[in-house]
Design an enzyme around this catalytic site. Sequence first.
Site, mmCIF file in Angstrom:
data_model
loop_
_atom_site.group_PDB
_atom_site.id
_atom_site.type_symbol
_atom_site.label_atom_id
_atom_site.label_comp_id
_atom_site.label_asym_id
_atom_site.label_seq_id
_atom_site.Cartn_x
_atom_site.Cartn_y
_atom_site.Cartn_z
ATOM 1 N N PHE A 32 0.830 -1.204 0.000
ATOM 2 C CA PHE A 32 0.000 0.000 0.000
ATOM 3 C C PHE A 32 0.874 1.267 0.000
ATOM 4 O O PHE A 32 0.843 2.061 -0.957
ATOM 5 C CB PHE A 32 -0.923 -0.083 1.229
ATOM 6 C CG PHE A 32 -1.530 1.198 1.699
ATOM 7 C CD1 PHE A 32 -2.191 2.050 0.825
ATOM 8 C CD2 PHE A 32 -1.472 1.544 3.050
ATOM 9 C CE1 PHE A 32 -2.768 3.231 1.283
ATOM 10 C CE2 PHE A 32 -2.050 2.715 3.516
ATOM 11 C CZ PHE A 32 -2.688 3.558 2.627
ATOM 12 N N LEU A 100 10.427 -0.623 3.832
ATOM 13 C CA LEU A 100 9.027 -0.731 4.260
ATOM 14 C C LEU A 100 8.576 -2.175 4.410
ATOM 15 O O LEU A 100 7.553 -2.437 5.040
ATOM 16 C CB LEU A 100 8.095 -0.059 3.228
ATOM 17 C CG LEU A 100 8.020 1.461 3.179
ATOM 18 C CD1 LEU A 100 9.302 2.065 2.625
ATOM 19 C CD2 LEU A 100 6.840 1.919 2.337
ATOM 20 N N TYR A 171 5.223 -7.785 16.731
ATOM 21 C CA TYR A 171 5.268 -6.710 15.735
ATOM 22 C C TYR A 171 5.813 -5.432 16.370
ATOM 23 O O TYR A 171 6.759 -4.820 15.866
ATOM 24 C CB TYR A 171 3.858 -6.474 15.169
ATOM 25 C CG TYR A 171 3.768 -5.289 14.226
ATOM 26 C CD1 TYR A 171 4.187 -5.399 12.904
ATOM 27 C CD2 TYR A 171 3.279 -4.056 14.666
ATOM 28 C CE1 TYR A 171 4.120 -4.298 12.048
ATOM 29 C CE2 TYR A 171 3.212 -2.960 13.811
ATOM 30 C CZ TYR A 171 3.632 -3.093 12.507
ATOM 31 O OH TYR A 171 3.577 -2.012 11.662
ATOM 32 N N ARG A 297 -13.598 -4.842 22.068
ATOM 33 C CA ARG A 297 -12.636 -5.930 21.839
ATOM 34 C C ARG A 297 -11.546 -5.885 22.907
ATOM 35 O O ARG A 297 -11.018 -4.802 23.198
ATOM 36 C CB ARG A 297 -11.973 -5.782 20.459
ATOM 37 C CG ARG A 297 -12.873 -6.204 19.336
ATOM 38 C CD ARG A 297 -12.155 -6.219 18.036
ATOM 39 N NE ARG A 297 -11.557 -4.916 17.744
ATOM 40 C CZ ARG A 297 -11.091 -4.569 16.566
ATOM 41 N NH1 ARG A 297 -11.132 -5.425 15.568
ATOM 42 N NH2 ARG A 297 -10.567 -3.381 16.359
HETATM 43 N N1 LIG Z 1 -0.481 1.136 7.100
HETATM 44 C C1 LIG Z 1 -0.302 1.624 8.323
HETATM 45 O O1 LIG Z 1 -1.229 2.174 8.948
HETATM 46 C C2 LIG Z 1 1.052 1.524 8.978
HETATM 47 C C3 LIG Z 1 1.212 2.088 10.256
HETATM 48 C C4 LIG Z 1 2.449 1.989 10.876
HETATM 49 C C5 LIG Z 1 3.507 1.388 10.214
HETATM 50 N N2 LIG Z 1 3.322 0.851 8.983
HETATM 51 C C6 LIG Z 1 4.475 0.202 8.330
HETATM 52 O O2 LIG Z 1 4.623 0.729 7.023
HETATM 53 C C7 LIG Z 1 5.149 -0.282 6.152
HETATM 54 C C8 LIG Z 1 4.257 -0.428 4.940
HETATM 55 O O3 LIG Z 1 2.968 -0.865 5.376
HETATM 56 P P1 LIG Z 1 1.734 -1.048 4.387
HETATM 57 O O4 LIG Z 1 0.543 -0.561 5.086
HETATM 58 O O5 LIG Z 1 2.102 -0.501 3.046
HETATM 59 O O6 LIG Z 1 1.633 -2.642 4.348
HETATM 60 P P2 LIG Z 1 1.606 -3.641 3.081
HETATM 61 O O7 LIG Z 1 1.329 -4.998 3.617
HETATM 62 O O8 LIG Z 1 0.693 -3.122 2.034
HETATM 63 O O9 LIG Z 1 3.105 -3.540 2.560
HETATM 64 C C9 LIG Z 1 4.161 -4.321 3.069
HETATM 65 C C10 LIG Z 1 4.883 -4.915 1.874
HETATM 66 O O10 LIG Z 1 6.029 -5.666 2.329
HETATM 67 C C11 LIG Z 1 6.102 -6.869 1.550
HETATM 68 N N3 LIG Z 1 6.851 -7.884 2.296
HETATM 69 C C12 LIG Z 1 6.475 -8.524 3.445
HETATM 70 N N4 LIG Z 1 7.434 -9.396 3.821
HETATM 71 C C13 LIG Z 1 8.423 -9.306 2.894
HETATM 72 C C14 LIG Z 1 9.672 -9.955 2.729
HETATM 73 N N5 LIG Z 1 10.110 -10.885 3.610
HETATM 74 N N6 LIG Z 1 10.450 -9.621 1.663
HETATM 75 C C15 LIG Z 1 10.032 -8.681 0.766
HETATM 76 N N7 LIG Z 1 8.849 -8.042 0.866
HETATM 77 C C16 LIG Z 1 8.048 -8.351 1.922
HETATM 78 C C17 LIG Z 1 4.638 -7.257 1.349
HETATM 79 O O11 LIG Z 1 4.456 -8.172 0.300
HETATM 80 C C18 LIG Z 1 4.005 -5.889 1.082
HETATM 81 O O12 LIG Z 1 4.033 -5.565 -0.284
HETATM 82 C C19 LIG Z 1 5.259 -1.540 6.995
HETATM 83 O O13 LIG Z 1 6.575 -1.684 7.469
HETATM 84 C C20 LIG Z 1 4.312 -1.282 8.149
HETATM 85 O O14 LIG Z 1 4.691 -2.002 9.312
HETATM 86 C C21 LIG Z 1 2.128 0.910 8.348
#
Ligand SMILES: NC(=O)c1ccc[n+]([C@@H]2O[C@H](COP(=O)([O-])OP(=O)(O)OC[C@H]3O[C@@H](n4cnc5c(N)ncnc54)[C@H](O)[C@@H]3O)[C@@H](O)[C@H]2O)c1
Length: 333
Positions: A32, A100, A171, A297
Amino acid sequence: MVVTGRPCDGMNILKVGAGMKKECLITGVAGFVGSHLAEALLALNHKVIGVDNFFSGYRENMTSFESHPDFSFHECSVEEPGLLGRIGREHPGIDACFHLAAIVSVPYSVEHEAETMRVNWEATERLLADAEDLGCSRFVFAGSAAEYGEDDRLPLLESYVGQETIHVSPYGRAKHLSTQRVASSPIGVALRFFNIYGPRQDPKSPYSGVISRFIDFALAREPLNIFGDGGQTRDFIYVGDVVSAYLAAAGLGEFEAPLPTGVYNVGTGVGTSILELADAIRDLTGNVLPHRFLPERAGDIRHSLASIEAIQGHSHWSPGVGLREGLRRTIGR
Ligand SMILES: NC(=O)c1ccc[n+]([C@@H]2O[C@H](COP(=O)([O-])OP(=O)(O)OC[C@H]3O[C@@H](n4cnc5c(N)ncnc54)[C@H](O)[C@@H]3O)[C@@H](O)[C@H]2O)c1
């Protein structure tokens, strides 16, 4: 002008003015946030090298840029030993690394602790060390508000996370360990994100958050499920503002200098209750059904709110998209 060489004379930071092309690596590019970041960097004329193993991301998220001449993709896991060295031989000019990729589901992390620690912590440590060896100027890590555990001192200041913080999930623990390591690096910036929302967020993911689920239900003309009284508050930030925080961290786009190394909350500094959110989404989608209130929850944090003084004190970054406008853009996908 195209930057082809490495920063010389041991300098870590290469100051690049507007119009200079940089090579940027994004792990989690099919996700995302990663896909929005890739679009923004390509639009700014930079080269993007993407890494993803489609664990939770989708190839369709890359549709708008997959065939862009400045984009190249490596389908592999960030767990691969020597990954950055291998990619660095093919792309010797990598300047900024945006890490990410992660296991993003908190419930999954509880059930798969060892795997989560390997992907979210050990791989980060290795990638950062490799980025330092390659001479990258910035390594920007995606931290999370989950690092705060259940701290109720609001707004949350970066310094509140420490030894005494109790992380209820692997996490949160892995993100915290990674943030600490990244923030101690001469090239490291850890952005601690609050609740991100926007187009392309997967409503089926258990982690995707309440906004994409509410929109999905509202568009399907179903009632919105609210756990408890709906008085829980969250700091929701639009994905476009998250992308601009990434640009600030690396000193790209409108940001002339990168953020100093360290940890920065990225939120809006504004709390919105779940009930206010549900009402706004119902209003914007024309769904007239009353909400459905369900039992609270167990384990839900009551309030979460970022202090954004640190990032604002070091850059002119500011969240520019208000909740209603962000929701409108998200619903209009
Ligand atoms: N969306 C939120 O509200 C939020 C909030 C806080 C932190 N984050 C962090 O931001 C980052 C992006 O989150 P997002 O919402 O886009 O999630 P997302 O799941 O859409 O993106 C994460 C991506 O990492 C890839 N991935 C996972 N494991 C992998 C691996 N071993 N090797 C290569 N690729 C791998 C997944 O396929 C995915 O495309 C993450 O690190 C998440 O923890 C997101």
